[in-house]
Design a protein around this motif. Structure first.
Motif, PDB file in Angstrom:
ATOM      1  N   TYR A   1     -54.998  26.300 -13.879  1.00 25.46           N
ATOM      2  CA  TYR A   1     -54.463  25.015 -13.406  1.00 25.46           C
ATOM      3  C   TYR A   1     -55.605  24.016 -13.326  1.00 25.46           C
ATOM      4  N   LYS A   2     -56.247  23.702 -14.464  1.00 34.03           N
ATOM      5  CA  LYS A   2     -57.429  22.856 -14.363  1.00 34.03           C
ATOM      6  C   LYS A   2     -57.055  21.374 -14.356  1.00 34.03           C
TER       7      LYS A   2
ATOM      8  N   ARG B   1     -59.628  13.803 -11.436  1.00 39.09           N
ATOM      9  CA  ARG B   1     -61.090  13.791 -11.440  1.00 39.09           C
ATOM     10  C   ARG B   1     -61.596  15.190 -11.771  1.00 39.09           C
ATOM     11  N   TYR B   2     -62.542  15.273 -12.711  1.00 42.97           N
ATOM     12  CA  TYR B   2     -63.239  16.549 -12.994  1.00 42.97           C
ATOM     13  C   TYR B   2     -64.684  16.371 -12.577  1.00 42.97           C
ATOM     14  N   GLY B   3     -65.087  17.030 -11.519  1.00 45.91           N
ATOM     15  CA  GLY B   3     -66.451  16.846 -11.029  1.00 45.91           C
ATOM     16  C   GLY B   3     -66.632  15.389 -10.667  1.00 45.91           C
ATOM     17  N   ASN B   4     -67.626  14.719 -11.240  1.00 45.49           N
ATOM     18  CA  ASN B   4     -67.723  13.290 -10.937  1.00 45.49           C
ATOM     19  C   ASN B   4     -67.291  12.422 -12.120  1.00 45.49           C
ATOM     20  N   HIS B   5     -66.516  13.048 -13.016  1.00 47.98           N
ATOM     21  CA  HIS B   5     -65.969  12.274 -14.126  1.00 47.98           C
ATOM     22  C   HIS B   5     -64.476  12.073 -13.881  1.00 47.98           C
ATOM     23  N   GLU B   6     -64.046  10.827 -13.903  1.00 47.06           N
ATOM     24  CA  GLU B   6     -62.638  10.561 -13.657  1.00 47.06           C
ATOM     25  C   GLU B   6     -61.921  10.436 -14.999  1.00 47.06           C
ATOM     26  N   ALA B   7     -61.094  11.427 -15.335  1.00 51.64           N
ATOM     27  CA  ALA B   7     -60.432  11.458 -16.653  1.00 51.64           C
ATOM     28  C   ALA B   7     -59.231  10.521 -16.669  1.00 51.64           C
ATOM     29  N   VAL B   8     -58.521  10.438 -15.548  1.00 50.42           N
ATOM     30  CA  VAL B   8     -57.378   9.518 -15.443  1.00 50.42           C
ATOM     31  C   VAL B   8     -57.625   8.653 -14.210  1.00 50.42           C
TER      32      VAL B   8
ATOM     33  N   GLY C   1     -53.633   6.703 -27.628  1.00 53.14           N
ATOM     34  CA  GLY C   1     -55.009   6.524 -27.203  1.00 53.14           C
ATOM     35  C   GLY C   1     -55.955   7.371 -28.025  1.00 53.14           C
ATOM     36  N   ALA C   2     -57.240   6.970 -28.032  1.00 53.51           N
ATOM     37  CA  ALA C   2     -58.243   7.716 -28.795  1.00 53.51           C
ATOM     38  C   ALA C   2     -58.540   9.040 -28.097  1.00 53.51           C
ATOM     39  N   ASN C   3     -59.317   9.897 -28.743  1.00 55.14           N
ATOM     40  CA  ASN C   3     -59.718  11.163 -28.126  1.00 55.14           C
ATOM     41  C   ASN C   3     -60.446  10.901 -26.822  1.00 55.14           C
ATOM     42  N   GLY C   4     -60.095  11.661 -25.807  1.00 48.91           N
ATOM     43  CA  GLY C   4     -60.777  11.517 -24.532  1.00 48.91           C
ATOM     44  C   GLY C   4     -60.200  10.429 -23.651  1.00 48.91           C
ATOM     45  N   ALA C   5     -59.103   9.816 -24.074  1.00 45.58           N
ATOM     46  CA  ALA C   5     -58.516   8.728 -23.292  1.00 45.58           C
ATOM     47  C   ALA C   5     -57.871   9.237 -22.005  1.00 45.58           C
ATOM     48  N   GLY C   6     -57.546  10.534 -21.970  1.00 43.71           N
ATOM     49  CA  GLY C   6     -56.901  11.094 -20.781  1.00 43.71           C
ATOM     50  C   GLY C   6     -55.435  11.406 -21.014  1.00 43.71           C
ATOM     51  N   LYS C   7     -55.013  11.447 -22.268  1.00 45.56           N
ATOM     52  CA  LYS C   7     -53.600  11.718 -22.581  1.00 45.56           C
ATOM     53  C   LYS C   7     -53.213  13.137 -22.186  1.00 45.56           C
ATOM     54  N   SER C   8     -53.995  14.123 -22.657  1.00 43.95           N
ATOM     55  CA  SER C   8     -53.649  15.522 -22.358  1.00 43.95           C
ATOM     56  C   SER C   8     -53.672  15.773 -20.861  1.00 43.95           C
ATOM     57  N   THR C   9     -54.653  15.199 -20.197  1.00 42.06           N
ATOM     58  CA  THR C   9     -54.757  15.395 -18.760  1.00 42.06           C
ATOM     59  C   THR C   9     -53.495  14.885 -18.063  1.00 42.06           C
ATOM     60  N   THR C  10     -53.029  13.723 -18.466  1.00 45.90           N
ATOM     61  CA  THR C  10     -51.804  13.177 -17.881  1.00 45.90           C
ATOM     62  C   THR C  10     -50.614  14.098 -18.172  1.00 45.90           C
TER      63      THR C  10
ATOM     64  N   PRO D   1     -48.109  22.312 -26.029  1.00 41.93           N
ATOM     65  CA  PRO D   1     -49.473  21.909 -25.692  1.00 41.93           C
ATOM     66  C   PRO D   1     -50.263  21.551 -26.954  1.00 41.93           C
ATOM     67  N   GLN D   2     -51.363  20.861 -26.731  1.00 44.76           N
ATOM     68  CA  GLN D   2     -52.171  20.417 -27.861  1.00 44.76           C
ATOM     69  C   GLN D   2     -52.572  21.580 -28.753  1.00 44.76           C
ATOM     70  N   ASP D   3     -52.884  22.757 -28.154  1.00 44.61           N
ATOM     71  CA  ASP D   3     -53.344  23.886 -28.964  1.00 44.61           C
ATOM     72  C   ASP D   3     -52.278  24.990 -29.082  1.00 44.61           C
TER      73      ASP D   3
HETATM   74  N1  LIG Z   1     -60.919  20.970 -17.754  1.00 47.78           N
HETATM   75  C1  LIG Z   1     -61.712  19.890 -17.868  1.00 47.78           C
HETATM   76  N2  LIG Z   1     -62.898  19.881 -17.247  1.00 47.78           N
HETATM   77  C2  LIG Z   1     -63.721  18.806 -17.324  1.00 47.78           C
HETATM   78  N3  LIG Z   1     -63.446  17.697 -18.019  1.00 47.78           N
HETATM   79  C3  LIG Z   1     -62.275  17.634 -18.684  1.00 47.78           C
HETATM   80  C4  LIG Z   1     -61.347  18.729 -18.639  1.00 47.78           C
HETATM   81  N4  LIG Z   1     -60.271  18.411 -19.390  1.00 47.78           N
HETATM   82  C5  LIG Z   1     -60.522  17.161 -19.871  1.00 47.78           C
HETATM   83  N5  LIG Z   1     -61.709  16.693 -19.438  1.00 47.78           N
HETATM   84  C6  LIG Z   1     -62.291  15.381 -19.748  1.00 47.78           C
HETATM   85  O1  LIG Z   1     -61.357  14.404 -19.420  1.00 47.78           O
HETATM   86  C7  LIG Z   1     -61.338  13.375 -20.391  1.00 47.78           C
HETATM   87  C8  LIG Z   1     -59.924  13.209 -20.931  1.00 47.78           C
HETATM   88  O2  LIG Z   1     -59.569  14.357 -21.655  1.00 47.78           O
HETATM   89  P1  LIG Z   1     -58.141  14.535 -22.323  1.00 47.78           P
HETATM   90  O3  LIG Z   1     -57.105  14.283 -21.303  1.00 47.78           O
HETATM   91  O4  LIG Z   1     -58.128  15.861 -22.955  1.00 47.78           O
HETATM   92  O5  LIG Z   1     -58.146  13.391 -23.421  1.00 47.78           O
HETATM   93  P2  LIG Z   1     -57.165  13.182 -24.657  1.00 47.78           P
HETATM   94  O6  LIG Z   1     -56.091  14.184 -24.589  1.00 47.78           O
HETATM   95  O7  LIG Z   1     -56.689  11.799 -24.517  1.00 47.78           O
HETATM   96  O8  LIG Z   1     -58.006  13.340 -25.875  1.00 47.78           O
HETATM   97  C9  LIG Z   1     -62.323  13.764 -21.467  1.00 47.78           C
HETATM   98  O9  LIG Z   1     -63.523  13.048 -21.228  1.00 47.78           O
HETATM   99  C10 LIG Z   1     -62.545  15.222 -21.241  1.00 47.78           C
HETATM  100  O10 LIG Z   1     -63.848  15.570 -21.575  1.00 47.78           O
END
Ligand SMILES: Nc1ncnc2c1ncn2[C@@H]1O[C@H](COP(=O)(O)OP(=O)(O)O)[C@@H](O)[C@H]1O
Ligand SMILES: [Mg+2]
Lengths: 265, 269, 317
Positions: A264-265, C17-24, C41-50, C87-89
């Motif tokens: 659940y990451k 938020r992942y660590g100190n990086h805010e993905a969304v 959105g481009a790669n890394g935009a936060g689509k998968s996370t959402t 899922p993406q993969d």
């Molecule tokens: N499990 C994770 N741990 C740390 N960082 C993550 C994780 N999943 C995604 N990220 C980071 O969050 C940002 C958005 O990722 P993601 O949602 O996969 O983008 P997209 O699907 O739009 O390409 C990226 O910078 C990615 O590196």
């Protein structure tokens, strides 16, 4: 009331049954591999139980009774079979499904929860362990090592061992990072096999070593199975059972927590 | 590595080819040695303590021909290390050598090395280098258990090398021709384990039921253990030493021919 | 009876938020029943996370999220029971055959075996994989695996299907086959939520979409609305043989005032204009002679360029 609690239990357990069904379907093509795993324990029985056993003859237990060495060693190897069957399944196979094949990532998109996955893996490991135990008990019977009906109780005793090592294996699978970690696990397992009271009474060990042995889960399994198959009951068996059940519960709980955290990451 | 990348010599001698392939194997060894330290060195010592000393205390010297049980199993443990090492070196590495995830043979094949050099190099590593190092360490540690009668015990390591040489090429041929990795476990269960347990290491072969004894005589480890026991405990072997040696050498030579056929077929393109 | 404009997903200031990086970083959107909604959105935009947060396999770090009027934090299993996820993969089960992938997956939803088998056969027919039913998953091509994942996501007759980059990495034929199936689903009234970084995909499939960049939504609307709002009707692409990157950027300055916005790219200059003929005439008047002039309708790609100043997919040429 009981109808409600039955329904509740069913609702909690049913999803893990789906995980079990998945493993059954996935592995039924590899049954030769699974069954052949039971052969290993039989080889140990023949080599140490019969081969070395015939050189030892009878062994005198700490309580003064003398029994044939073969009858002494066989229950311990049975306990070992229960351990190996479940440990290999839960550690190595779960690791592969978790980190390599990403099977659980797919499953968690369904109503299944990490706890259901962990529990399903435990059921499956019990089945595999049960196959090993079954093969072994049949062999023991065939070679006349089951002299009383009490010894049939050794089979349920193996369930406690299997549960404990299923919990341990699951937890290890969530901690491991690469295959070489398994070499170390096997090292510890083999050390337990050699020093957990399999071959000689723990009372004969040097004093400093005894507390270490008492911590080994396999030791408690061996004590339990050996006591039952020799028809020698002892209040300590309760401690053995409790220790094994505690390991099973803690192991499974920790494993599902860690699975949840990782997936659940 | 640079030596291999040098311009392809028109004709690479067999010795030089094997040596180069051996050096490549050695480079891989640096990454894996700690993982195999347990099965190669620690495990036999644990066996010695648990079975040799522990169980041995219940065994009468008469059943082992007048020597203590620890003295009885020590030579077999040294020789069986060679067999267990093959389980590390000649199963997954061989199977994986032809595949992308292991790929050491494919990488070597991309150099001037011939398939037979790759075979010889791997054998040099698994049959000479590995037993000479691991079995020597085990033999030295076992010396502290006071289980040798003379310095001739060092010859037990040589016996182990011959055991390894007789089995390794067969494993190489078998693992080279496998299609699916699910059979690799079978190598452990149906070859390495039975050979280790039923070759007169832990109990004399005569304890086996009569109809199984011919199988024991086929086992290279039995021949090696007989030789090693002659060296460490001064016990007369079942056959004249030269006969035991001849069997191991003949087995190894046959295996090498089989392995060469397979490796040439797999790696020629 | 579900209302036509029933809201399936509601997000307010959603964050991850992942660590100190805010993905969304605080997104708001609503997805209604029956629509095809896109995250562009481009790669890394936060689509998968959402998507993962909506799929209840990722805990939001902030904001508010409701799926089917339920709270993902407490009702994850109930929500997932009504979702279909690609899922993406893929995450297909490589130890099972194609058919077993569907029936076993049905088991996770508590669907009875007999029913699962019938449904699986029907879905394999739908994604044109019936002939491969007993093959191992690893023997399928990328496009087939994708279709199998789509079939799998439909096994529980979901109220909403989440598709994360459904056609990324597929060859053109495979993409068209997937699009055709998704279009069919849309026609059947299935609600779809998809992410993509392909403009053509978003334009073809989405009724409404949001454009995401670095964890934020930077524009929202129907494809037509977005084009109308952010760019002109037409685009003129100018190429100058032998001039690239900085040389083109300098040249772009000379074009100022020739049409609407001017956007220099590494290999060409885009001129946004309402009338391509006027622009051509203006070029003539300034004596600027490109090696090639291409005049086309504006697309979502242009919207993205306009909003972020860079191309969505890194130039594949
Ligand atoms: N499990 C994770 N741990 C740390 N960082 C993550 C994780 N999943 C995604 N990220 C980071 O969050 C940002 C958005 O990722 P993601 O949602 O996969 O983008 P997209 O699907 O739009 O390409 C990226 O910078 C990615 O590196
Ligand atoms: Mg993504």
């Amino acid at each position: 009331m009981s109808v409600i609690s039955y329904g509740l239990v069913r609702a909690r357990v049913r999803p893990s049954g789906s995980m079990l069904a998945r493993n059954w379907i996935a592995m039924r093509r590899a049954w030769v591999l699974i069954v052949s795993g039971g052969v290993e324990s039989l080889l140990f029985l023949f080599a140490f139980g019969f081969g070395v056993g015939s050189m030892v003859g009878d062994i005198t237990l700490p309580d003064g009774t003398a029994i044939s060495y073969t009858a002494y060693v066989a229950p311990a190897i049975l306990a070992n079979a229960a351990m190996m069957g479940t440990l290999l399944e839960t550690s190595i196979n779960v690791f592969a499904k978790f980190k390599w094949m990403k099977v659980y990532d797919g499953i968690l998109n369904t109503p299944m929860r990490p706890g259901d996955v962990a529990l399903g893996e435990v059921w499956w490991a019990l089945i595999r362990g049960g196959i090993y135990v079954g093969m072994f008990v049949i062999a023991m019977g065939a070679f006349g090592l089951l002299d009383s009906w009490w010894s049939v109780l050794a089979v349920p005793a193996c369930v406690f061992i299997a549960l404990a090592f299923a919990g341990i294996g699951l937890t290890l699978a969530t901690f491991f990072r690469e295959w070489t970690d398994f070499d170390w696990m096997m090292a510890v397992v083999f050390a337990m096999f050699l020093f957990g009271g399999t071959f000689t009474p723990v009372e004969a060990y040097p004093g400093f070593a005894q507390p270490i042995v008492y911590v080994m889960p396999l030791y408690h399994g061996i004590e339990l199975v050996r006591g039952l198959s020799l028809g020698a009951f002892h209040p300590m068996m309760l401690v053995n059972v409790l220790y094994l059940m505690a390991l099973a519960a803690v192991g499974t709980w920790v494993a599902q927590r860690r699975l949840a955290k990782a997936l659940y990451k | 590595m640079t030596a291999v990348a040098a311009p392809a010599p028109a004709r690479l001698g067999h010795a030089a080819g094997a040596w180069r392939a051996f050096l490549l194997q050695l480079a891989l060894y640096r990454h894996i040695w700690h993982g195999t330290a347990f099965s190669s060195v620690i495990l036999p010592i644990l066996y010695m303590v648990s079975i040799g000393i522990g169980v041995g205390s219940y065994i009468d010297d008469a059943s082992t021909g007048g020597i203590t049980y620890a003295e009885f199993i020590a030579p077999g443990l040294i020789a069986s290390v060679a067999v267990m090492m093959l389980g590390n070196d000649m199963v997954y590495p061989v199977f994986g050598g032809y595949r992308e995830w292991g790929g050491s043979y494919l990488a070597q094949r991309a150099t001037p090395l011939r398939p037979v050099d790759i075979l010889n190099g791997h054998l040099l590593y698994a049959v000479v280098f590995r037993p000479l190092t691991a079995c020597t360490v085990v033999a030295v540690v076992l010396a502290f258990f006071g289980v040798y009668t003379s310095a001739w015990a060092a010859l037990a390591v040589v016996a182990a090398v011959f055991v390894s040489a007789s089995i390794a090429p067969w494993l190489f041929a078998w693992c080279s021709s496998l299609k699916s990795e699910s059979m690799l476990n079978a190598v452990f269960r149906f070859a390495i384990m039975p050979i280790t347990l039923f070759s007169g290491v832990f109990f004399p072969a005569e304890q086996m039921p009569g109809f199984l004894q011919p199988l024991v005589w086929l086992s290279p480890l039995w021949h090696g253990t007989e030789l090693a026991r002659a060296a460490t405990a001064d016990v007369a072997p079942a056959l004249p030493p030269i006969a035991h040696l001849a069997y191991l050498v003949a087995l190894g030579a046959g295996g090498w021919l089989a392995a060469r056929r397979v490796v040439v077929r797999r790696l020629s393109f | 009876m579900p209302l036509d404009n029933e809201i399936l997903v509601r997000a307010r200031d959603l964050r991850k938020r992942y660590g100190n990086h805010e993905a969304v970083r605080g997104v708001d959107f609503e997805i209604r029943r029956g629509e095809a909604f896109g995250f562009l959105g481009a790669n890394g935009a936060g689509k998968s996370t959402t998507m993962r947060m909506i799929g209840c396999v990722s805990e939001p770090s902030g904001g508010h999220l409701e799926v089917f009027d339920l709270d993902p934090h407490t009702d994850g299993p109930a929500i997932r029971a009504r979702l279909g996820v690609v899922p993406q993969d893929n995450t297909l089960d490589t130890m099972l055959t194609v058919f077993e992938n569907l029936t076993v997956y049905a088991g996770y939803f508590g669907i009875k075996r007999r029913e699962a088998k019938a449904k699986a056969a029907e879905l394999l027919e739908f994604v044109q994989l019936s002939a491969r039913a007993n093959d191992q998953v690893n023997d399928l091509s990328g496009g087939m695996q994708r279709r199998l994942a789509i079939a799998r996501s439909l096994i529980n007759a979901p109220d909403l299907v989440l598709l994360d980059e459904p056609t990324t990495g597929l060859d053109p034929q495979a993409r068209h086959l997937v699009w055709e199936r998704l279009f069919q689903l849309k026609q059947q009234g299935v609600s779809i939520l998809l992410t993509t970084h392909y403009m053509d995909e978003a334009e073809q499939l989405c009724d409404r979409l949001v454009v995401m960049d670095e964890g934020r939504i930077i524009a929202a609307g129907s494809p037509r609305e977005l084009i109308d709002t952010y760019v002109t009707k037409e685009v003129v692409e100018l190429r100058f043989a032998g001039r690239h990157t900085t040389a083109l950027a300098e040249l772009a300055l000379e074009l100022d005032g020739i049409g609407g916005q001017i956007e220099p790219l590494p290999d060409r200059i885009l001129v946004y204009t309402d009338d391509a003929e006027d622009t051509a005439a203006a070029l003539e008047a300034r004596d600027i002679r490109p090696t090639s002039v291409l005049d086309r309708r504006a697309t979502l790609e242009d919207v993205f360029l306009r909003l972020t100043g860079r191309a969505l997919v890194e130039d594949e040429a």
